[in-house]
Scaffold this motif. Structure first.
Motif, PDB file in Angstrom:
ATOM      1  N   ARG A  94      20.892  58.317 -39.201  1.00 47.93           N
ATOM      2  CA  ARG A  94      20.146  57.112 -38.836  1.00 47.93           C
ATOM      3  C   ARG A  94      18.728  57.451 -38.372  1.00 47.93           C
ATOM      4  O   ARG A  94      17.852  56.590 -38.370  1.00 47.93           O
ATOM      5  CB  ARG A  94      20.885  56.360 -37.720  1.00 47.93           C
ATOM      6  CG  ARG A  94      22.208  55.750 -38.164  1.00 47.93           C
ATOM      7  CD  ARG A  94      23.000  55.226 -36.976  1.00 47.93           C
ATOM      8  NE  ARG A  94      22.218  54.304 -36.163  1.00 47.93           N
ATOM      9  CZ  ARG A  94      22.577  53.895 -34.952  1.00 47.93           C
ATOM     10  NH1 ARG A  94      23.696  54.352 -34.403  1.00 47.93           N
ATOM     11  NH2 ARG A  94      21.812  53.044 -34.291  1.00 47.93           N
ATOM     12  N   LEU A  95      18.509  58.689 -37.984  1.00 42.44           N
ATOM     13  CA  LEU A  95      17.191  59.128 -37.521  1.00 42.44           C
ATOM     14  C   LEU A  95      16.358  59.729 -38.652  1.00 42.44           C
ATOM     15  O   LEU A  95      15.273  60.243 -38.418  1.00 42.44           O
ATOM     16  CB  LEU A  95      17.365  60.169 -36.406  1.00 42.44           C
ATOM     17  CG  LEU A  95      18.131  59.709 -35.160  1.00 42.44           C
ATOM     18  CD1 LEU A  95      18.363  60.879 -34.214  1.00 42.44           C
ATOM     19  CD2 LEU A  95      17.370  58.590 -34.446  1.00 42.44           C
ATOM     20  N   GLY A  96      16.890  59.671 -39.880  1.00 37.47           N
ATOM     21  CA  GLY A  96      16.170  60.252 -41.005  1.00 37.47           C
ATOM     22  C   GLY A  96      16.353  61.744 -41.116  1.00 37.47           C
ATOM     23  O   GLY A  96      15.572  62.437 -41.788  1.00 37.47           O
ATOM     24  N   LEU A  97      17.412  62.261 -40.473  1.00 37.81           N
ATOM     25  CA  LEU A  97      17.729  63.688 -40.532  1.00 37.81           C
ATOM     26  C   LEU A  97      19.077  63.866 -41.209  1.00 37.81           C
ATOM     27  O   LEU A  97      19.794  62.907 -41.483  1.00 37.81           O
ATOM     28  CB  LEU A  97      17.757  64.299 -39.128  1.00 37.81           C
ATOM     29  CG  LEU A  97      16.517  64.088 -38.255  1.00 37.81           C
ATOM     30  CD1 LEU A  97      16.720  64.709 -36.891  1.00 37.81           C
ATOM     31  CD2 LEU A  97      15.279  64.674 -38.917  1.00 37.81           C
ATOM     32  N   ASN A 151      15.110  67.543 -41.557  1.00 37.10           N
ATOM     33  CA  ASN A 151      14.591  66.216 -41.887  1.00 37.10           C
ATOM     34  C   ASN A 151      14.884  65.880 -43.333  1.00 37.10           C
ATOM     35  O   ASN A 151      14.936  66.762 -44.199  1.00 37.10           O
ATOM     36  CB  ASN A 151      13.092  66.157 -41.633  1.00 37.10           C
ATOM     37  CG  ASN A 151      12.310  67.098 -42.548  1.00 37.10           C
ATOM     38  OD1 ASN A 151      12.482  68.316 -42.490  1.00 37.10           O
ATOM     39  ND2 ASN A 151      11.453  66.547 -43.397  1.00 37.10           N
ATOM     40  N   GLU A 152      15.077  64.611 -43.612  1.00 37.01           N
ATOM     41  CA  GLU A 152      15.199  64.130 -44.991  1.00 37.01           C
ATOM     42  C   GLU A 152      13.938  63.400 -45.436  1.00 37.01           C
ATOM     43  O   GLU A 152      13.607  63.391 -46.621  1.00 37.01           O
ATOM     44  CB  GLU A 152      16.407  63.192 -45.118  1.00 37.01           C
ATOM     45  CG  GLU A 152      17.735  63.919 -45.224  1.00 37.01           C
ATOM     46  CD  GLU A 152      18.813  63.032 -45.809  1.00 37.01           C
ATOM     47  OE1 GLU A 152      19.439  63.450 -46.791  1.00 37.01           O
ATOM     48  OE2 GLU A 152      19.030  61.930 -45.275  1.00 37.01           O
ATOM     49  N   VAL A 153      13.238  62.788 -44.498  1.00 34.24           N
ATOM     50  CA  VAL A 153      12.047  61.990 -44.827  1.00 34.24           C
ATOM     51  C   VAL A 153      10.805  62.877 -44.780  1.00 34.24           C
ATOM     52  O   VAL A 153      10.555  63.566 -43.786  1.00 34.24           O
ATOM     53  CB  VAL A 153      11.899  60.816 -43.837  1.00 34.24           C
ATOM     54  CG1 VAL A 153      10.638  60.012 -44.157  1.00 34.24           C
ATOM     55  CG2 VAL A 153      13.134  59.930 -43.876  1.00 34.24           C
ATOM     56  N   THR A 154      10.032  62.871 -45.864  1.00 36.22           N
ATOM     57  CA  THR A 154       8.784  63.639 -45.903  1.00 36.22           C
ATOM     58  C   THR A 154       7.575  62.753 -46.210  1.00 36.22           C
ATOM     59  O   THR A 154       6.436  63.189 -46.066  1.00 36.22           O
ATOM     60  CB  THR A 154       8.867  64.729 -46.991  1.00 36.22           C
ATOM     61  OG1 THR A 154       9.085  64.109 -48.270  1.00 36.22           O
ATOM     62  CG2 THR A 154       9.997  65.706 -46.704  1.00 36.22           C
ATOM     63  N   LEU A 155       7.827  61.509 -46.626  1.00 34.29           N
ATOM     64  CA  LEU A 155       6.757  60.590 -47.002  1.00 34.29           C
ATOM     65  C   LEU A 155       6.549  59.553 -45.910  1.00 34.29           C
ATOM     66  O   LEU A 155       7.506  58.980 -45.390  1.00 34.29           O
ATOM     67  CB  LEU A 155       7.117  59.886 -48.326  1.00 34.29           C
ATOM     68  CG  LEU A 155       6.093  58.916 -48.921  1.00 34.29           C
ATOM     69  CD1 LEU A 155       4.812  59.650 -49.295  1.00 34.29           C
ATOM     70  CD2 LEU A 155       6.686  58.218 -50.149  1.00 34.29           C
ATOM     71  N   LEU A 165       7.395  68.981 -46.500  1.00 30.30           N
ATOM     72  CA  LEU A 165       7.884  69.834 -45.404  1.00 30.30           C
ATOM     73  C   LEU A 165       9.364  69.608 -45.128  1.00 30.30           C
ATOM     74  O   LEU A 165       9.821  68.475 -44.977  1.00 30.30           O
ATOM     75  CB  LEU A 165       7.088  69.527 -44.127  1.00 30.30           C
ATOM     76  CG  LEU A 165       7.563  70.190 -42.838  1.00 30.30           C
ATOM     77  CD1 LEU A 165       7.353  71.695 -42.890  1.00 30.30           C
ATOM     78  CD2 LEU A 165       6.844  69.603 -41.627  1.00 30.30           C
ATOM     79  N   ARG A 166      10.103  70.709 -45.043  1.00 31.39           N
ATOM     80  CA  ARG A 166      11.472  70.686 -44.545  1.00 31.39           C
ATOM     81  C   ARG A 166      11.518  71.573 -43.312  1.00 31.39           C
ATOM     82  O   ARG A 166      11.226  72.769 -43.369  1.00 31.39           O
ATOM     83  CB  ARG A 166      12.457  71.225 -45.593  1.00 31.39           C
ATOM     84  CG  ARG A 166      12.780  70.231 -46.685  1.00 31.39           C
ATOM     85  CD  ARG A 166      13.817  69.205 -46.246  1.00 31.39           C
ATOM     86  NE  ARG A 166      14.218  68.345 -47.367  1.00 31.39           N
ATOM     87  CZ  ARG A 166      13.656  67.192 -47.656  1.00 31.39           C
ATOM     88  NH1 ARG A 166      12.657  66.735 -46.931  1.00 31.39           N
ATOM     89  NH2 ARG A 166      14.075  66.468 -48.672  1.00 31.39           N
ATOM     90  N   ALA A 167      11.887  70.967 -42.192  1.00 25.59           N
ATOM     91  CA  ALA A 167      12.039  71.696 -40.933  1.00 25.59           C
ATOM     92  C   ALA A 167      13.529  71.767 -40.628  1.00 25.59           C
ATOM     93  O   ALA A 167      14.185  70.736 -40.490  1.00 25.59           O
ATOM     94  CB  ALA A 167      11.289  70.989 -39.814  1.00 25.59           C
ATOM     95  N   SER A 168      14.069  72.961 -40.533  1.00 23.67           N
ATOM     96  CA  SER A 168      15.511  73.147 -40.359  1.00 23.67           C
ATOM     97  C   SER A 168      15.804  74.035 -39.170  1.00 23.67           C
ATOM     98  O   SER A 168      15.056  74.977 -38.882  1.00 23.67           O
ATOM     99  CB  SER A 168      16.134  73.792 -41.608  1.00 23.67           C
ATOM    100  OG  SER A 168      15.815  73.078 -42.771  1.00 23.67           O
TER     101      SER A 168
END
Length: 337
Positions: free
Chosen positions: A184-187, A208-212, A158-161
């Motif tokens: 720093r927030l994973g975004l 977001n950058e983190v999906t796992l 998932l990418r939420a933009s």
């Protein structure tokens, strides 16, 4: 005295996009066989026949200018164009959903909605995902979640933009600090067209950058809260930068409106610099324009390929600039109160 617009976020928040990456079992991640690619396209098309009313478009059937126009509207990606011999896209009637097939992943489904509507867009894309899962076997691992071509999409896929208009944070120089804090927030904060693109017209994409290792709900909540905090920081910066310098801000906005409504020729970069000032003036009540989404649409409508698409053929740069000036002048005079 210029009064602050009580609904200032409406101008700062342009659009929400939710995108899911999925792959089918039994196919290689990188498909380089036309027959195999078309088989996958037909399988996904059948799986989503009840999800929405889609038009199935094979990328290889369209001209370069048409494909560039579709990319400017975010309906397809450069990766899909580069893979045109094997790729296709499903687009619904109002172009709020596009499902790219044989891009980097087999399926990249995306939903667009105006404003900050992450949960609503996610619900819509979940319907697509559910119908897909009912009809095809998706590549999934109990430990790593959905398997994707790029490891950065493992997990939820998932990418939420959210696309934002941030003139004050940009002009004050605080945007670099924002980018650092958000990471720093994973975004991440990128340009309007995602990874590798430049910010234009003070427009940015927060995603977001983190999906796992995180749930879809956690991703959406994180992006939404971060966007609201950014908008609050932007509004506070606007007070210091623009409202306290009311006459200068009004002067720049109205001069830009004059240029855009009287220009004979407009390059896209010149248009962007002026339309940002006009939108800012409209947000602060200095120009009588209430339809801010119309300005956002205009920014997409007059990109190079879209100008040619509206005219009906490829244009030279001079003729593009002439036609762009005509489109912009008419549109701004129409939406001005």
């Amino acid at each position: 005295m210029i009064l602050e617009n009580p609904d200032l976020y409406a101008g700062n928040i342009i659009m929400t996009r939710i995108r899911l990456a999925r792959n089918l079992v039994g196919y290689p991640f990188k498909i380089d066989n036309v027959a195999v690619a078309k088989d996958l396209v037909k399988k996904v098309n059948r799986a989503l026949v009840r999800s929405d009313t889609f038009n199935l478009l094979y990328i290889d059937n369209f001209s370069d200018i048409k494909l560039e126009s579709m990319k400017e509207r975010h309906l397809i990606s450069q990766n899909l164009i580069d893979n045109r011999e094997f790729s296709a896209v499903l687009i619904n009637q109002d172009q709020s959903i596009s499902v790219m097939l044989n891009e980097e992943d087999h399926v990249r489904a995306q939903c667009f909605m105006r404003g900050l509507r992450l949960k609503e867009a996610y619900d819509r894309i979940c319907k697509i995902d559910d119908d897909l899962a009912k009809n095809v076997d998706l590549a999934f691992d109990n430990k790593f979640g959905y398997l994707t071509a790029c490891p950065s999409n493992l997990g939820t896929g998932l990418r939420a933009s959210v696309m934002l208009f941030l003139p004050a944070l940009t002009e004050s120089g605080n945007i670099s600090h924002l980018v650092s804090e958000v990471s720093r927030l994973g975004l991440t904060v990128r340009g309007l067209y995602g990874e590798g693109s430049q910010a234009e017209g003070y427009m940015y994409q927060v995603s977001n950058e983190v999906t796992l290792g995180v749930s879809e709900e956690q991703i959406i909540e994180s992006v939404e809260q971060t966007v609201l905090q950014i908008c609050e920081a932007e509004r506070n910066q606007m007070k210091d930068l623009y409202i306290k310098n009311e006459l200068r801000t009004m002067d720049k906005a109205r001069k830009s409106f004059g240029v855009l409504t009287n220009a004979v020729m407009l390059s896209y970069n010149e248009f962007l610099s002026h339309i940002a000032q006009v939108k800012l003036g409209a947000m602060l009540g200095m120009i009588d324009i209430n339809d801010l989404p119309a300005i956002d649409e205009l920014i997409i409508d007059v990109r190079p390929a879209n100008v040619c698409e509206q005219y009906g053929k490829r244009l030279s740069q001079i003729n593009r600039d002439l036609f762009r000036a005509e489109i912009v002048g008419k549109k701004l005079l129409k939406i001005r109160g």
